[in-house]
Motif scaffolding. Sequence first.
Motif, PDB file in Angstrom:
ATOM      1  N   GLY A   1      12.198  -2.524  -2.736  1.00 50.27           N
ATOM      2  CA  GLY A   1      11.474  -1.350  -3.223  1.00 50.27           C
ATOM      3  C   GLY A   1      10.852  -1.582  -4.580  1.00 50.27           C
ATOM      4  N   ASP A   2      11.544  -2.315  -5.452  1.00 44.71           N
ATOM      5  CA  ASP A   2      10.990  -2.600  -6.777  1.00 44.71           C
ATOM      6  C   ASP A   2       9.651  -3.311  -6.658  1.00 44.71           C
ATOM      7  OD1 ASP A   2      13.152  -1.430  -8.028  1.00 44.71           O
ATOM      8  OD2 ASP A   2      14.170  -3.314  -8.470  1.00 44.71           O
ATOM      9  N   TYR A   3       9.597  -4.322  -5.781  1.00 43.09           N
ATOM     10  CA  TYR A   3       8.364  -5.096  -5.610  1.00 43.09           C
ATOM     11  C   TYR A   3       7.234  -4.223  -5.057  1.00 43.09           C
ATOM     12  CZ  TYR A   3       5.102  -8.542  -3.682  1.00 43.09           C
ATOM     13  OH  TYR A   3       3.968  -9.260  -3.368  1.00 43.09           O
ATOM     14  N   LEU A   4       7.534  -3.405  -4.057  1.00 41.70           N
ATOM     15  CA  LEU A   4       6.481  -2.612  -3.420  1.00 41.70           C
ATOM     16  C   LEU A   4       6.012  -1.453  -4.297  1.00 41.70           C
ATOM     17  CD1 LEU A   4       7.703  -2.470   0.288  1.00 41.70           C
ATOM     18  CD2 LEU A   4       6.156  -4.110  -0.800  1.00 41.70           C
TER      19      LEU A   4
ATOM     20  N   ARG B   1       1.876  -9.835  -8.996  1.00 38.61           N
ATOM     21  CA  ARG B   1       2.402  -9.447  -7.678  1.00 38.61           C
ATOM     22  C   ARG B   1       2.577 -10.629  -6.729  1.00 38.61           C
ATOM     23  NH1 ARG B   1      -0.213  -3.843  -5.649  1.00 38.61           N
ATOM     24  NH2 ARG B   1       1.912  -3.047  -5.745  1.00 38.61           N
ATOM     25  N   ASN B   2       2.893 -11.780  -7.276  1.00 40.66           N
ATOM     26  CA  ASN B   2       3.161 -12.956  -6.445  1.00 40.66           C
ATOM     27  C   ASN B   2       4.611 -12.890  -5.969  1.00 40.66           C
ATOM     28  OD1 ASN B   2       3.750 -15.455  -5.342  1.00 40.66           O
ATOM     29  ND2 ASN B   2       2.699 -16.629  -6.913  1.00 40.66           N
ATOM     30  N   PRO B   3       4.854 -12.717  -4.652  1.00 39.28           N
ATOM     31  CA  PRO B   3       6.234 -12.534  -4.192  1.00 39.28           C
ATOM     32  C   PRO B   3       7.121 -13.748  -4.449  1.00 39.28           C
ATOM     33  CG  PRO B   3       4.752 -12.873  -2.327  1.00 39.28           C
ATOM     34  CD  PRO B   3       3.890 -12.679  -3.541  1.00 39.28           C
ATOM     35  N   ASP B   4       6.553 -14.934  -4.515  1.00 34.48           N
ATOM     36  CA  ASP B   4       7.364 -16.126  -4.748  1.00 34.48           C
ATOM     37  C   ASP B   4       7.923 -16.188  -6.161  1.00 34.48           C
ATOM     38  OD1 ASP B   4       7.265 -17.394  -2.200  1.00 34.48           O
ATOM     39  OD2 ASP B   4       5.193 -17.953  -2.593  1.00 34.48           O
ATOM     40  N   GLN B   5       7.403 -15.363  -7.064  1.00 33.77           N
ATOM     41  CA  GLN B   5       7.886 -15.350  -8.435  1.00 33.77           C
ATOM     42  C   GLN B   5       8.851 -14.197  -8.709  1.00 33.77           C
ATOM     43  OE1 GLN B   5       4.312 -15.300 -10.816  1.00 33.77           O
ATOM     44  NE2 GLN B   5       3.907 -17.473 -10.499  1.00 33.77           N
ATOM     45  N   VAL B   6       9.019 -13.319  -7.722  1.00 33.18           N
ATOM     46  CA  VAL B   6       9.927 -12.186  -7.891  1.00 33.18           C
ATOM     47  C   VAL B   6      11.365 -12.693  -7.855  1.00 33.18           C
ATOM     48  CG1 VAL B   6      10.754 -10.034  -6.852  1.00 33.18           C
ATOM     49  CG2 VAL B   6       8.302 -10.546  -6.902  1.00 33.18           C
TER      50      VAL B   6
ATOM     51  N   ALA C   1      15.019   5.319   1.047  1.00 35.83           N
ATOM     52  CA  ALA C   1      13.997   5.989   1.842  1.00 35.83           C
ATOM     53  C   ALA C   1      12.832   5.035   2.109  1.00 35.83           C
ATOM     54  CB  ALA C   1      13.512   7.250   1.132  1.00 35.83           C
ATOM     55  N   LEU C   2      12.482   4.239   1.105  1.00 31.31           N
ATOM     56  CA  LEU C   2      11.412   3.256   1.286  1.00 31.31           C
ATOM     57  C   LEU C   2      11.794   2.210   2.327  1.00 31.31           C
ATOM     58  CD1 LEU C   2       9.114   1.574  -1.249  1.00 31.31           C
ATOM     59  CD2 LEU C   2      10.537   0.120   0.179  1.00 31.31           C
ATOM     60  N   LEU C   3      13.051   1.754   2.320  1.00 35.37           N
ATOM     61  CA  LEU C   3      13.474   0.787   3.331  1.00 35.37           C
ATOM     62  C   LEU C   3      13.332   1.366   4.734  1.00 35.37           C
ATOM     63  CD1 LEU C   3      16.652  -0.869   1.736  1.00 35.37           C
ATOM     64  CD2 LEU C   3      14.309  -1.750   1.808  1.00 35.37           C
ATOM     65  N   ALA C   4      13.620   2.655   4.894  1.00 37.48           N
ATOM     66  CA  ALA C   4      13.427   3.298   6.197  1.00 37.48           C
ATOM     67  C   ALA C   4      11.948   3.352   6.553  1.00 37.48           C
ATOM     68  CB  ALA C   4      14.023   4.706   6.176  1.00 37.48           C
TER      69      ALA C   4
ATOM     70  N   GLU D   1       0.823  -1.215   0.000  1.00 32.19           N
ATOM     71  CA  GLU D   1       0.000   0.000   0.000  1.00 32.19           C
ATOM     72  C   GLU D   1       0.854   1.262   0.000  1.00 32.19           C
ATOM     73  OE1 GLU D   1      -3.249  -0.424  -0.374  1.00 32.19           O
ATOM     74  OE2 GLU D   1      -2.787  -2.569  -0.352  1.00 32.19           O
ATOM     75  N   THR D   2       2.151   1.118  -0.138  1.00 33.61           N
ATOM     76  CA  THR D   2       3.058   2.273  -0.110  1.00 33.61           C
ATOM     77  C   THR D   2       2.762   3.228  -1.256  1.00 33.61           C
ATOM     78  OG1 THR D   2       4.826   0.945   0.881  1.00 33.61           O
ATOM     79  CG2 THR D   2       5.474   3.013  -0.182  1.00 33.61           C
ATOM     80  N   GLN D   3       2.693   4.500  -0.924  1.00 27.66           N
ATOM     81  CA  GLN D   3       2.612   5.566  -1.912  1.00 27.66           C
ATOM     82  C   GLN D   3       3.753   6.537  -1.638  1.00 27.66           C
ATOM     83  OE1 GLN D   3       0.298   5.823  -4.471  1.00 27.66           O
ATOM     84  NE2 GLN D   3      -0.371   3.773  -3.839  1.00 27.66           N
ATOM     85  N   VAL D   4       4.432   6.983  -2.684  1.00 26.36           N
ATOM     86  CA  VAL D   4       5.547   7.901  -2.499  1.00 26.36           C
ATOM     87  C   VAL D   4       5.472   9.022  -3.524  1.00 26.36           C
ATOM     88  CG1 VAL D   4       7.080   6.494  -3.958  1.00 26.36           C
ATOM     89  CG2 VAL D   4       8.061   8.124  -2.337  1.00 26.36           C
TER      90      VAL D   4
END
Length: 396
Positions: free
Chosen positions: A174-177, A204-209, A365-368, A44-47
């Motif tokens: 960050g790429d995934y989010l 958006r399946n994390p197991d395929q990233v 910044a996203l990691l923070a 749900e991150t918005q930047v």
Amino acid sequence: MNAQLASLTRIAAAPSRIIIGLMSGTSLDGLDIALCEFSGAGLETQVKVLHFVTMPYTEDFKEDLKSVSFKTQVSLQKVTLLNAVIGSYSAELILNALKEWGYPAASVDLIASHGQTIFHAPVSLHQQNVYPNATLQIGDGDHIAVQTGIITLSDFRQKHIAAGGEGAPLAVYGDYLLFSSPDENRILLNIGGISNFTYLPGGRNPDQVFSTDIGPGNTLMDQFVQRNYPGKYYDQDAAIAKAGKPSRALVKALADHPFFKQPFPRTTGPELFNLDYLQQAQLNSGQESLSKEDILASLNEFTAYSIVTAIQQSIHDQSFQVYLSGGGMHNPLLVQKISEGLGFPLKNTEELGIDPDAKEAVLFALLANECVAGGQTDFGRRRGVPSVTMGKISLP
């Protein structure tokens, strides 16, 4: 409760946060500073990037960094001194940028500092099985926090290693989010000193990233220019490489290394891809007498070849779109060769809403933001992508 911890709790619970992301890469050209507004966390991150600038380093500072970077033997005193100096200098550049933007430091909630990588040592590189994966970034976060008055997160890569990763690449988080799509298969290709990519299949399946370092991005070309063309730090607009002709024999020798036979994901750095590496490839291929222009053209060709080959070896029977970021995207010859190798034109992350030059700073910044306000995201169970939050917290 400690007043600073209470402040951090308020920041974490707030609907939005103002976070400065810092990135200084292997090119040593300057400090990328991205002033970002975040809301939400996880998927749900918005930047929104409010401001971005690269604050150039002084020539003396660049030489200081070069003196301790990617060498197996350096002055321990110099490393110790620069750990403090980089932190203080980063704080100075942040305050200068905020002044230029007319943005008060008191309105910034957090700083996310990548620091300066001076050595990256995965087991695959150091090959000493009694020792673990390791990496070292310097530029003390306490110095930044105290001198700016802003809570600072730093030293992100150590947590990744502690949780079973190699400390790189971190862009996958960050790429995934930020950039994964419900329907488009995407490759986020970053060409910094080292090139890396994240594969984001639609859905958006994390197991395929999938994310991996590829090999050299700009580092071999930049090192060659810096040694052979005084006053230059890179091949601007590929002008030198365009004047030369690549040697197929040298390109083949450059690509003939056990690193390129390692399984994905893998990590590397200028500790491997340096001028000694180039010299050995020239000896192995009998290309010691090439002109400087031909050598740089060959390095450009090799870099493009390694990127195209890694993508083709990793992504099978899938259509995808490539989105570029990093300094290498400004090398027109390199981009042309990658595009020709893949068979379609490349885009950049501007089309996904993020300035490609600011992308790495934004990702830290996203990691923070994830460290203080998130931490609930499942990043799948792929090797090298532990589901952890990262960053050590320094209070002013």
